[in-house]
Design a protein around this motif. Sequence first.
Motif, mmCIF file in Angstrom:
data_model
loop_
_atom_site.group_PDB
_atom_site.id
_atom_site.type_symbol
_atom_site.label_atom_id
_atom_site.label_comp_id
_atom_site.label_asym_id
_atom_site.label_seq_id
_atom_site.Cartn_x
_atom_site.Cartn_y
_atom_site.Cartn_z
ATOM 1 N N ARG A 38 -1.965 1.010 49.725
ATOM 2 C CA ARG A 38 -2.662 -0.132 49.142
ATOM 3 C C ARG A 38 -3.872 0.300 48.311
ATOM 4 O O ARG A 38 -4.341 -0.431 47.452
ATOM 5 C CB ARG A 38 -3.116 -1.079 50.279
ATOM 6 C CG ARG A 38 -3.985 -2.241 49.864
ATOM 7 C CD ARG A 38 -3.268 -3.150 48.881
ATOM 8 N NE ARG A 38 -4.096 -4.278 48.429
ATOM 9 C CZ ARG A 38 -5.066 -4.205 47.527
ATOM 10 N NH1 ARG A 38 -5.362 -3.044 46.974
ATOM 11 N NH2 ARG A 38 -5.742 -5.276 47.178
ATOM 12 N N VAL A 60 -3.736 -7.802 58.089
ATOM 13 C CA VAL A 60 -2.547 -7.211 57.478
ATOM 14 C C VAL A 60 -1.389 -7.329 58.451
ATOM 15 O O VAL A 60 -1.532 -7.050 59.645
ATOM 16 C CB VAL A 60 -2.762 -5.717 57.127
ATOM 17 C CG1 VAL A 60 -1.447 -5.060 56.702
ATOM 18 C CG2 VAL A 60 -3.794 -5.558 56.020
ATOM 19 N N GLN A 79 3.011 -6.658 58.330
ATOM 20 C CA GLN A 79 4.214 -6.288 57.568
ATOM 21 C C GLN A 79 3.901 -6.010 56.101
ATOM 22 O O GLN A 79 4.560 -6.511 55.198
ATOM 23 C CB GLN A 79 5.267 -7.382 57.688
ATOM 24 C CG GLN A 79 5.817 -7.456 59.095
ATOM 25 C CD GLN A 79 6.698 -8.664 59.338
ATOM 26 O OE1 GLN A 79 6.641 -9.647 58.610
ATOM 27 N NE2 GLN A 79 7.521 -8.588 60.360
ATOM 28 N N GLY A 80 2.865 -5.220 55.902
ATOM 29 C CA GLY A 80 2.555 -4.794 54.535
ATOM 30 C C GLY A 80 1.987 -5.868 53.638
ATOM 31 O O GLY A 80 1.996 -5.720 52.415
ATOM 32 N N ARG A 81 1.488 -6.956 54.229
ATOM 33 C CA ARG A 81 0.890 -8.009 53.396
ATOM 34 C C ARG A 81 -0.539 -8.285 53.820
ATOM 35 O O ARG A 81 -0.839 -8.355 55.013
ATOM 36 C CB ARG A 81 1.699 -9.307 53.502
ATOM 37 C CG ARG A 81 2.984 -9.278 52.687
ATOM 38 C CD ARG A 81 3.696 -10.624 52.749
ATOM 39 N NE ARG A 81 2.816 -11.729 52.333
ATOM 40 C CZ ARG A 81 2.984 -13.001 52.714
ATOM 41 N NH1 ARG A 81 3.979 -13.325 53.528
ATOM 42 N NH2 ARG A 81 2.158 -13.947 52.288
ATOM 43 N N MET A 133 -3.359 -10.783 54.528
ATOM 44 C CA MET A 133 -3.244 -12.180 54.974
ATOM 45 C C MET A 133 -4.569 -12.949 54.871
ATOM 46 O O MET A 133 -4.630 -14.102 55.273
ATOM 47 C CB MET A 133 -2.780 -12.215 56.437
ATOM 48 C CG MET A 133 -1.566 -11.365 56.752
ATOM 49 S SD MET A 133 -0.065 -11.972 55.990
ATOM 50 C CE MET A 133 0.339 -13.304 57.120
#
Length: 461
Positions: free
Chosen positions: A409, A437, A439-441, A443
């Motif tokens: 990231r 964060v 699952q790779g997102r 939030m």
Amino acid sequence: MQDTLIKNGLIVTADETMQADLLIVGGVIADAGEALDRPGANVIDAAGQYVMPGGVDVHTHLNLAVGQFKVSDGFFDGTAAAAFGGTTCVVEHPSFGPEGCSLMHQVQVNKQEAVESCVVDFGLHGVFQHLNSQTLDEISSLLSEGVSSGKIYLTYGGRLQDPQILSVLNQAKRSGLLTAFHAENHDIIEFLCQRFKDENKLAAKYHAQSRPDYCEAEAIYRIISMAQAVGNVPVYIVHLSTAAGLLAIEAAQDRGLPVYAEVCPQHLLLEDSCYEEPEKGLQYIMAPPARKAVDGAALWKGLKQGSINVVATDHCSFNFADKFTHGKNDFSRAPGGIPGVETRLPLMFSEGVLQNRISLNRFVEVVSTAPARLMGLFPRKGNLAPGADGDVVVFDPNMEKVITPNILRQNADYSPFEGRLVRGWPTTTIVRGRVVVQQGRLMVEKGWGQYISRKRCLKPR
Ligand SMILES: [Zn+2]
């Protein structure tokens, strides 16, 4: 705020490992135990994963500018990268401010920017860049602002001279400030750099040769001697990189002196042969430089045995493009510093725990608990006891990744650990009860991170 219940994970702290659920209520750790239930909670299934206190990285430069160069992150991208890497709190070292500025200046400027941008919690270190009677008076203002540590450089433009260092240490002893040091002998480095210039030795490998291990060891020995003269005042050596420096620290610790040390993954894992990589050698320009294999081995041993207390990163993400443009004809013109805030936990787990260099609990201690204690963030940060902030990382010990800039990231255009296969990666990062964060997102919105007013330094144990 919704409660969070992390089920079926293996809770790992600096002290214990146990199969249990973890409950966060109102942003704060509420309970740990078997088969917890909480109607209405956000349930995270952590089966097969570790549940640990969030990482605490007490050495970042997320917002640094030096001359014409600025790091690629800023507080938003830098703390997002931290969260993706399982770190829930950073303590930023501000750059030197305008000439003659007060001690509070850089703290105030950085605090304002960080509060609008950070997605994980943050604290700030002070930075000494000159000394007058006002600076010494201001140390107490630092402490009342929650800045319980300040850094002195023994090299670079803002370095202090020994009489000034003694004055700061004297005031630090009175006020309870922890003094951190960048330990390198400036004059030897200048002398060697000039010699290499005269001999037209300007390739990246001369960067390492211009900052030999005895520069660090001499500086550390001098710092410890000054701390002893002032009256055994605690000192903290940032980014320790050599076996010779560690020897000076261990000798002082054996005499009972409060000397603490931090190491970074790059000094545990990289070797100075990296500077010989064609073109890419400039990627690794940083101070202190990558060292010899014997240094790395000594540092791992110190970390295991406890003479080294903390793993931080010195994250300072100048782009490779800038390093190459400015350093290709002269290593000394490349901006120094490398990214690392996002890869600290995976590297330390994969290379430390899985290679049997440190235990699982020691891993949690050096990446979270000990830095939280030394930098006055404990007991809010660095542990999972009831009442602590709900800062948690769920970590999958079996997830494998090959590090490349594409999977990270961070905003930097390279990773000094590119190509390395690591096992173990964070899957969920929670800050004060909120998933930052998953699952790779990302939030949360910019500004979720809060300024943490730090208390006085606690001993690591
Ligand atoms: Zn630094």
